[in-house]
Enzyme design. Structure first.
Site, mmCIF file in Angstrom:
data_model
loop_
_atom_site.group_PDB
_atom_site.id
_atom_site.type_symbol
_atom_site.label_atom_id
_atom_site.label_comp_id
_atom_site.label_asym_id
_atom_site.label_seq_id
_atom_site.Cartn_x
_atom_site.Cartn_y
_atom_site.Cartn_z
ATOM 1 N N ASN A 209 0.851 -1.194 0.000
ATOM 2 C CA ASN A 209 0.000 0.000 0.000
ATOM 3 C C ASN A 209 0.889 1.247 0.000
ATOM 4 O OD1 ASN A 209 0.634 0.644 2.845
ATOM 5 N ND2 ASN A 209 -0.405 -1.305 3.192
ATOM 6 N N ASP A 278 -3.833 -6.073 3.956
ATOM 7 C CA ASP A 278 -4.911 -6.931 4.460
ATOM 8 C C ASP A 278 -4.936 -8.312 3.813
ATOM 9 O OD1 ASP A 278 -6.019 -5.290 6.364
ATOM 10 O OD2 ASP A 278 -7.219 -4.181 4.906
ATOM 11 N N LYS A 288 0.431 -23.107 -8.551
ATOM 12 C CA LYS A 288 -0.866 -22.919 -7.904
ATOM 13 C C LYS A 288 -1.583 -21.680 -8.444
ATOM 14 C CE LYS A 288 -1.004 -26.327 -4.897
ATOM 15 N NZ LYS A 288 -0.263 -26.312 -3.644
ATOM 16 N N LYS A 337 -14.133 -0.786 15.591
ATOM 17 C CA LYS A 337 -12.810 -1.435 15.658
ATOM 18 C C LYS A 337 -12.224 -1.312 17.071
ATOM 19 C CE LYS A 337 -11.622 -0.892 10.822
ATOM 20 N NZ LYS A 337 -10.841 -0.199 9.796
HETATM 21 N N1 CTP Z 1 -4.004 -4.155 11.341
HETATM 22 C C1 CTP Z 1 -3.305 -5.256 11.818
HETATM 23 N N2 CTP Z 1 -3.216 -6.386 11.060
HETATM 24 C C2 CTP Z 1 -3.816 -6.461 9.859
HETATM 25 C C3 CTP Z 1 -4.552 -5.354 9.372
HETATM 26 C C4 CTP Z 1 -4.624 -4.211 10.149
HETATM 27 O O1 CTP Z 1 -2.755 -5.188 12.912
HETATM 28 N N3 CTP Z 1 -3.699 -7.562 9.157
HETATM 29 C C5 CTP Z 1 -4.091 -2.961 12.207
HETATM 30 C C6 CTP Z 1 -3.532 -1.694 11.589
HETATM 31 O O2 CTP Z 1 -2.180 -1.509 11.976
HETATM 32 C C7 CTP Z 1 -4.406 -0.629 12.228
HETATM 33 C C8 CTP Z 1 -5.715 -1.327 12.516
HETATM 34 O O3 CTP Z 1 -5.459 -2.723 12.406
HETATM 35 O O4 CTP Z 1 -3.883 -0.196 13.479
HETATM 36 C C9 CTP Z 1 -6.848 -1.006 11.611
HETATM 37 O O5 CTP Z 1 -6.488 -1.190 10.283
HETATM 38 P P1 CTP Z 1 -7.545 -1.022 9.114
HETATM 39 O O6 CTP Z 1 -6.899 -1.459 7.832
HETATM 40 O O7 CTP Z 1 -8.191 0.319 9.188
HETATM 41 O O8 CTP Z 1 -8.676 -2.039 9.566
HETATM 42 P P2 CTP Z 1 -8.877 -3.545 9.373
HETATM 43 O O9 CTP Z 1 -9.047 -4.147 10.731
HETATM 44 O O10 CTP Z 1 -7.852 -4.150 8.464
HETATM 45 O O11 CTP Z 1 -10.297 -3.558 8.686
HETATM 46 P P3 CTP Z 1 -10.734 -3.102 7.205
HETATM 47 O O12 CTP Z 1 -9.502 -3.047 6.358
HETATM 48 O O13 CTP Z 1 -11.669 -4.157 6.820
HETATM 49 O O14 CTP Z 1 -11.369 -1.768 7.406
#
Ligand code: CTP
Length: 397
Positions: A209, A278, A288, A337
């Protein structure tokens, strides 16, 4: 950041003296009050007028000069100091300080100074390795002086070895570390994550990202300046890491998870500012990867939610702060969250707000805790970092 602080620079007779002009200028830009004291030998390497022009104060050399701004100058100036840095510090001046000799303006001021004194030795490697000098430095350390480790490199005498004075930005870093902030996080272990993670698709391509790490690095730096013992777990970033912070580089979400988990138990405060990717490819093995006629399909799976695992395992007394990046329903989604991930604070960023989000030097954040919401105006990421830590310190009381 040094408004209202007084810094005394003690310059001794070494070629590196010329670099202190740059340091004086950097300190002035940080709004510090700067006074320069030179030994007579130092005036052979740089003219006092240079320092007088930069600092707008008389550069002190001779103890018996009557044209001073202060009454009993060495005592008066020493009392005003928040920190004194002796750089470059010659073997001669180090020997005098260690032996309690105060025979010029610089050494008498150091003797009268109750503020922290930093000493940056600069000399030829043979002199630096001389057991007399080594003993003198140990002695100064035992009296509470902070010795700044010299760099290794080409010296003025063309020898290559240890003894180079560090560059002015490093000396500035030491001054900042000593006086820039109140030490309200002293004794606390702070773990910060920053930057993006990268998930390999194949040996060439990655899923990642736009995070630059600026926000997390600013938080790590601010916590360090407040006296915390800081570890920064960072994905691949192109910015300089802060000084006095333990850096742990990682690439993938799994590596970040493992690194975070190894520091989790000992950390008093954990701030997850990393933009963790994510999704990751289910497999990077080429056989694969499903292929259609003209495109490659990659099966994606979610990466481990590191923050969720930290919330699940949070110990008593530990403070957990996360970030949320949203394109819509910022506050509502962030509140969800906060609760779901068992956080004490969430820093909500709207990706739609101008001046906020990835890559900028500024941010617009709302700090949400179970008790309250604080919406902050547009500010630099440094200022935002300070506000986040102010709230954490307040809530941990
Ligand atoms: N985070 C994490 N591990 C992941 C994804 C996110 O620890 N695999 C943490 C990020 O560092 C941040 C928080 O979760 O502090 C929220 O990240 P965000 O991307 O806004 O939320 P997500 O929980 O990933 O949800 P979504 O992307 O579905 O909004």
């Amino acid at each position: 950041m040094l408004k209202g602080k007084t810094v005394i620079l003690g310059v001794t007779g070494s070629i590196a003296a010329y670099k202190i002009a740059n340091l004086a200028s950097m300190l002035i830009k940080q709004h510090a009050e700067v006074h320069v004291i030179m030994t007579q030998n130092a005036t052979n390497f740089i003219n006092p007028i240079t320092f007088e022009t930069l600092t707008n104060h008389k550069c002190l050399v001779d103890t018996f000069d009557r044209d001073f701004e202060f009454h009993v100058a060495h005592v008066n100036l020493a009392e005003q100091a928040d920190v004194m840095l002796i750089a470059p510090a010659s073997a001669n001046v180090i020997g005098k300080l260690a032996g309690g000799i105060a025979d010029d303006m610089l050494t008498t001021t150091a003797m009268a100074c109750r503020a922290p004194i930093l000493v940056s030795p600069a000399m030829n490697t043979n002199m630096f390795e001389n057991p007399i000098l080594i003993d003198n430095l140990k002695k100064l350390q035992s009296y509470g002086f902070e010795i700044i480790e010299p760099d290794t490199g080409m010296l003025a005498c063309r020898d290559v070895g240890k003894g180079k004075m560090p560059e002015p930005d490093v000396l500035l870093g030491h001054i900042m570390h000593t006086i820039a902030k109140d030490k309200d996080l002293k004794g606390k272990k702070v773990l910060v994550t920053a930057g993006p993670t990268q998930e390999a698709i194949d040996p060439v391509r990655v899923i990642t990202n736009h995070s630059t790490g600026k926000m997390g690095y600013a938080i790590a730096e601010d916590a360090m300046l407040r006296g915390a013992d800081v570890t920064l777990i960072t994905g691949p970033c192109a910015i300089e890491p802060p000084l006095f912070v333990d850096i742990c580089p990682v690439v993938s979400a799994q590596e970040m998870y493992e690194a975070v988990d190894s520091y989790r138990e000992v950390s008093d405060i954990i701030i997850m500012s990393a933009a963790v990717a994510d999704y990751r490819p289910k497999t990077t093995s080429p056989d694969k990867i499903k292929k259609t006629d003209d495109e490659q399909m990659i099966t994606l799976v979610r990466t481990t939610d590191i923050l969720q695992s930290l919330g699940d395992k949070k110990r008593v007394g530990q403070f957990l702060c996360g970030f949320s990046m949203e394109t819509e329903n910022l506050l509502e989604n962030s509140r969800k969250k906060l609760e779901k991930k068992n956080l004490d604070l969430i820093v909500a960023n709207s990706l739609r707000t101008e001046g906020a989000g990835f890559g900028t030097d500024t941010n617009v954040i709302t700090l949400i805790s179970p008790e309250e919401e604080r919406e902050l105006p547009l500010m630099s990421k440094r200022e935002a970092a300070a506000c986040i830590l102010d709230v954490i310190v307040e809530k941990m009381k």
